[in-house]
Enzyme design. Sequence first.
Site, PDB file in Angstrom:
ATOM      1  N   CYS A   1       0.875  -1.173   0.000  1.00 32.84           N
ATOM      2  CA  CYS A   1       0.000   0.000   0.000  1.00 32.84           C
ATOM      3  C   CYS A   1       0.907   1.217   0.000  1.00 32.84           C
ATOM      4  O   CYS A   1       1.615   1.465   0.977  1.00 32.84           O
ATOM      5  CB  CYS A   1      -0.899   0.004   1.237  1.00 32.84           C
ATOM      6  SG  CYS A   1      -1.935   1.488   1.344  1.00 32.84           S
TER       7      CYS A   1
ATOM      8  N   GLU B   1      -3.648   1.058  -6.410  1.00 36.52           N
ATOM      9  CA  GLU B   1      -2.653   0.042  -6.753  1.00 36.52           C
ATOM     10  C   GLU B   1      -2.433   0.093  -8.259  1.00 36.52           C
ATOM     11  O   GLU B   1      -3.319   0.511  -9.009  1.00 36.52           O
ATOM     12  CB  GLU B   1      -3.129  -1.345  -6.298  1.00 36.52           C
ATOM     13  CG  GLU B   1      -2.034  -2.364  -6.191  1.00 36.52           C
ATOM     14  CD  GLU B   1      -0.881  -1.897  -5.308  1.00 36.52           C
ATOM     15  OE1 GLU B   1       0.112  -1.387  -5.878  1.00 36.52           O
ATOM     16  OE2 GLU B   1      -0.977  -2.019  -4.081  1.00 36.52           O
TER      17      GLU B   1
END
Length: 250
Positions: free
Chosen positions: A2, A113
């Site tokens: 992340c 992402e």
Amino acid sequence: MCGRYSLSRDPEDLAREFEVARVDVREKLADFNVAPTRQVAAVLDRPPSDDKEAEPQRRLTLVRWGLIPSWAKDAKIGNRLINARLETAAEKPAFRRAFARRRCLIPADGYYEWYGEQKGKKQPFFIHPSDGGILAMAGLYEIWRDPSKEEDDPDRLVWTCTVLTTTAEDNVGRIHDRMPLLVEPAQYSTWLDPRLDDAAKLRSVLVPAAPGRLDAYPVSTAVNNVRNNGPELREPLPAEEVDEQAGGLF
């Protein structure tokens, strides 16, 4: 991993969501492109004084993203410690003490992402709760004493954090093989309790998102630049603009 996320909730909303007793954050938390080294919102339980025997109090406060271990000589180490793998966090020197005593929740609307093999041409996706709720990402925090500052300098204590990650499941795994770990509301108190140091029990309350809980869609590559910041970064990308290599994912 992340490495970028979004949070646009007011402190009052977060205080209600996480049943916070003390709010250290006053300004509106509107950051649609949260990046490492920025000040981010965190929920944590700490005694209201130096008395470790006192009942912990839940706080909403600001910490810097990128954990600096208490033993570090240089703050730059935090630039590399934005994520911690659950598989090794309880034993790894950089995270071991924080995992045992200093755990937190990192609220997020969702996270970004990137998919693709070719550098510079990866397609960004926004991954968020399908019900429009908030993500409570599992985190660790540390309080680092800056050796370059005087003892009475209020900036000597630097609060920092990292996000715990695990193997991605469901559709998210097709975008990236790692994802943030989540804590469900019923487990907030267990995860945050600084008096609990049972590693096995702590691991048991951390879960990847249940299948179907998260949605993902492609967004503009404008999110690649940390200087870009606005709700338009989370807008779904029209199908004709999706990179060919990512078009078959969703």
